[in-house]
Design a protein around this motif. Structure first.
Motif, PDB file in Angstrom:
ATOM      1  N   GLY A 141      -7.358  -4.406  -2.048  1.00 41.29           N
ATOM      2  CA  GLY A 141      -7.843  -5.734  -1.703  1.00 41.29           C
ATOM      3  C   GLY A 141      -7.363  -6.234  -0.362  1.00 41.29           C
ATOM      4  O   GLY A 141      -7.339  -7.443  -0.110  1.00 41.29           O
ATOM      5  N   CYS A 166       0.811  -1.214   0.000  1.00 38.54           N
ATOM      6  CA  CYS A 166       0.000   0.000   0.000  1.00 38.54           C
ATOM      7  C   CYS A 166       0.847   1.267   0.000  1.00 38.54           C
ATOM      8  O   CYS A 166       0.304   2.377   0.005  1.00 38.54           O
ATOM      9  CB  CYS A 166      -0.963   0.004   1.190  1.00 38.54           C
ATOM     10  N   ASP A 196     -10.009   7.130   7.733  1.00 40.81           N
ATOM     11  CA  ASP A 196     -10.947   6.628   6.731  1.00 40.81           C
ATOM     12  C   ASP A 196     -10.348   6.684   5.330  1.00 40.81           C
ATOM     13  O   ASP A 196     -10.655   5.841   4.478  1.00 40.81           O
ATOM     14  CB  ASP A 196     -12.268   7.387   6.786  1.00 40.81           C
ATOM     15  N   LEU A 220      -6.422   1.082   1.477  1.00 45.66           N
ATOM     16  CA  LEU A 220      -6.152  -0.327   1.775  1.00 45.66           C
ATOM     17  C   LEU A 220      -7.187  -1.232   1.121  1.00 45.66           C
ATOM     18  O   LEU A 220      -6.841  -2.257   0.503  1.00 45.66           O
ATOM     19  CB  LEU A 220      -6.146  -0.546   3.292  1.00 45.66           C
ATOM     20  N   GLU A 221      -8.431  -0.857   1.220  1.00 43.50           N
ATOM     21  CA  GLU A 221      -9.482  -1.673   0.607  1.00 43.50           C
ATOM     22  C   GLU A 221      -9.359  -1.679  -0.909  1.00 43.50           C
ATOM     23  O   GLU A 221      -9.653  -2.691  -1.557  1.00 43.50           O
ATOM     24  CB  GLU A 221     -10.860  -1.152   1.037  1.00 43.50           C
ATOM     25  N   LYS A 252      -8.029   3.758   5.157  1.00 45.78           N
ATOM     26  CA  LYS A 252      -8.865   2.562   5.027  1.00 45.78           C
ATOM     27  C   LYS A 252      -9.317   2.363   3.587  1.00 45.78           C
ATOM     28  O   LYS A 252      -9.255   1.243   3.051  1.00 45.78           O
ATOM     29  CB  LYS A 252     -10.079   2.672   5.948  1.00 45.78           C
ATOM     30  N   ASP A 253      -9.753   3.439   2.927  1.00 46.56           N
ATOM     31  CA  ASP A 253     -10.204   3.328   1.531  1.00 46.56           C
ATOM     32  C   ASP A 253      -9.069   2.878   0.618  1.00 46.56           C
ATOM     33  O   ASP A 253      -9.275   2.071  -0.291  1.00 46.56           O
ATOM     34  CB  ASP A 253     -10.745   4.669   1.046  1.00 46.56           C
ATOM     35  N   ASP A 257      -7.326  -6.330   3.954  1.00 44.64           N
ATOM     36  CA  ASP A 257      -8.245  -6.284   5.098  1.00 44.64           C
ATOM     37  C   ASP A 257      -7.902  -5.024   5.883  1.00 44.64           C
ATOM     38  O   ASP A 257      -7.013  -5.018   6.750  1.00 44.64           O
ATOM     39  CB  ASP A 257      -8.069  -7.535   5.964  1.00 44.64           C
ATOM     40  N   ALA A 258      -8.599  -3.935   5.566  1.00 45.11           N
ATOM     41  CA  ALA A 258      -8.263  -2.632   6.120  1.00 45.11           C
ATOM     42  C   ALA A 258      -8.361  -2.610   7.641  1.00 45.11           C
ATOM     43  O   ALA A 258      -7.494  -2.025   8.312  1.00 45.11           O
ATOM     44  CB  ALA A 258      -9.162  -1.561   5.513  1.00 45.11           C
ATOM     45  N   GLU A 259      -9.403  -3.210   8.185  1.00 40.83           N
ATOM     46  CA  GLU A 259      -9.576  -3.202   9.636  1.00 40.83           C
ATOM     47  C   GLU A 259      -8.412  -3.901  10.331  1.00 40.83           C
ATOM     48  O   GLU A 259      -7.896  -3.441  11.355  1.00 40.83           O
ATOM     49  CB  GLU A 259     -10.898  -3.860  10.015  1.00 40.83           C
TER      50      GLU A 259
END
Length: 420
Positions: free
Chosen positions: A346, A317, A336, A342-343, A339-340, A348-350
């Motif tokens: 593909g 990332c 946030d 990371l998602e 997080k976007d 697992d952002a959390e």
């Protein structure tokens, strides 16, 4: 038919200006241009911009060491034997008046003689006897350099340079029919950008890989908060791969490094207005040169700590986070946004964000920052090059504009250490 002219603003007291002075005539001639040798008073520029008379004297010690090494390296790559004169910096006003007195080819010759006297022979260019010797050798009377007309001309040249945005030397700019048609370029390391404008296409001084070069490791220290780190990171993998070098990415907290070594937390904000404007334009020029997308974000400066920790947990990332800030203008200081990104990869952002809050990941970022400081790093990106066979000493290169030096080192070049 109009002729393009490269205006070369210089002062004998600057070693970078000497390096550039040995190359500018050949550069211009390759493209049918001429050189306007423009003597100015560097001290006068500094005073007009309310800058310190000796900027390097205000640098943090680590920056001063790397700066000294850098000027020796640039001189060495230009084939020059640079020697700092005792008592540097010497008062250069009388030497620059002598340059202003001379005209045409005589000015070029006098300038070269003064540079050689100061930067190779270690002579005192504030000594009137030294200046008289050089003046006589070129058919000039030193007393004439003290006339009101010469004094006024040198002052006018200095004022005109400041008016064009000049804040240091060497500064080069292309003119046609008396009008500026090129960008303002500062530094002996920007000659390729000047040549690119003359040629009408990018010109790169980056050397090609050579067979048989020793295997190397390049450790790049970086922080997403820096636009220079973004530009450098867009090229680091390419250069390392081209030369068969191993590349190691080590994110650091640039603000913490700056705090510990005594550098302003946001150096850009500490610069005078002319320098700020030049750097803003310079970032866009380099992005265009490297062929990468770039836009300065409205959210600058940003807090990058979570993004940096995320890149430790999920290295894939790293560049997407750089692009989120320096291309898309997103504030990666917001969880946030991270997080976007990371998602979008593909991931697992959390889970990644949860790991960024662990003691182990926090320790890695802190240890990276401490390691960078211990190696003498003073900014980002910084490239530390080591031979995998354990021979030689690590070479520290600072700045995305030192990619070309990085390529030389990866070819086996051993840069001089540099000394006063």
């Amino acid at each position: 038919m109009s002729t393009r002219v490269v205006r070369f603003s210089y002062d004998i007291v600057c070693p970078y200006a000497w390096v550039a002075s040995t190359q500018v005539e050949a550069l211009a001639a390759r493209h049918g241009a001429t050189v306007d040798w423009d003597p100015i008073l560097l001290g006068g520029v500094f005073r007009a911009l309310q800058s310190p008379d000796v900027p390097a004297a205000t640098w943090a010690p680590q920056k001063a060491v790397l700066g000294l090494q850098d000027v020796h390296r640039q001189a060495a790559l230009a084939g020059l034997d640079l020697r700092f004169a005792e008592g540097h910096p010497r008062r250069s006003v009388d030497a620059m008046r002598l340059c202003a007195l001379a005209t045409g080819a005589t000015r070029v010759a006098v300038t070269a003689a003064l540079y050689q006297a100061y930067w190779q022979q270690g002579r005192d260019i504030s000594d009137m006897a030294v200046l008289a010797e050089i003046a006589t050798a070129h058919g000039l009377e030193l007393a004439d350099a003290q006339s009101d007309a010469v004094r006024q001309e040198l002052r006018a040249r200095t004022d005109a340079a400041v008016g064009r945005g000049v804040f240091g030397v060497p500064t080069l700019q292309i003119f046609e029919d008396g009008e500026a048609v090129g960008d303002l370029h500062w530094g002996s390391d920007r000659l390729h950008l000047v040549e690119g404008e003359l040629a009408g296409h990018p010109v790169s001084p980056e050397p090609a890989p050579v067979p048989g070069a020793p295997p190397m490791r390049v450790t790049v220290f970086h922080d997403m908060a820096s636009p220079y780190a973004y530009l450098g990171m867009t090229q680091a993998s390419r250069v390392a791969e081209a030369h068969g070098a191993e590349l190691v990415s080590r994110p650091i907290l640039l603000g913490a490094l700056f705090r510990d070594i005594g550098t302003p937390i946001v150096p850009l904000f500490a610069m005078n207005r002319s320098k700020q404007q030049w750097y803003a334009a310079e970032l866009a020029r380099w992005a265009a040169f490297w062929g990468v997308d770039y836009a300065f974000p409205s959210c600058f400066p940003v807090r990058s700590v979570t993004a940096l920790r995320a890149s430790i947990v999920a290295p894939a990332c790293t560049m997407p986070l750089y692009r989120a800030l320096w291309v898309d203008g997103l504030d990666i200081g917001q969880d946030d946004v991270v997080k976007d990104v990371l998602e979008g990869r593909g991931l697992d952002a959390e889970a990644v964000l949860a790991q960024t809050r662990t003691a182990d990941v926090k320790a890695v970022l802190k240890d990276n920052t401490s390691a960078a400081q211990a190696l003498g790093v003073c900014g980002v990106p910084s490239f530390v090059v080591e031979r995998l066979d354990g021979t030689g000493e690590p070479v520290v290169l600072w700045g995305q504009d030192r990619i070309f030096q990085l390529a030389h080192v990866l070819r086996g070049w051993v840069p001089p250490k540099g000394s006063i």
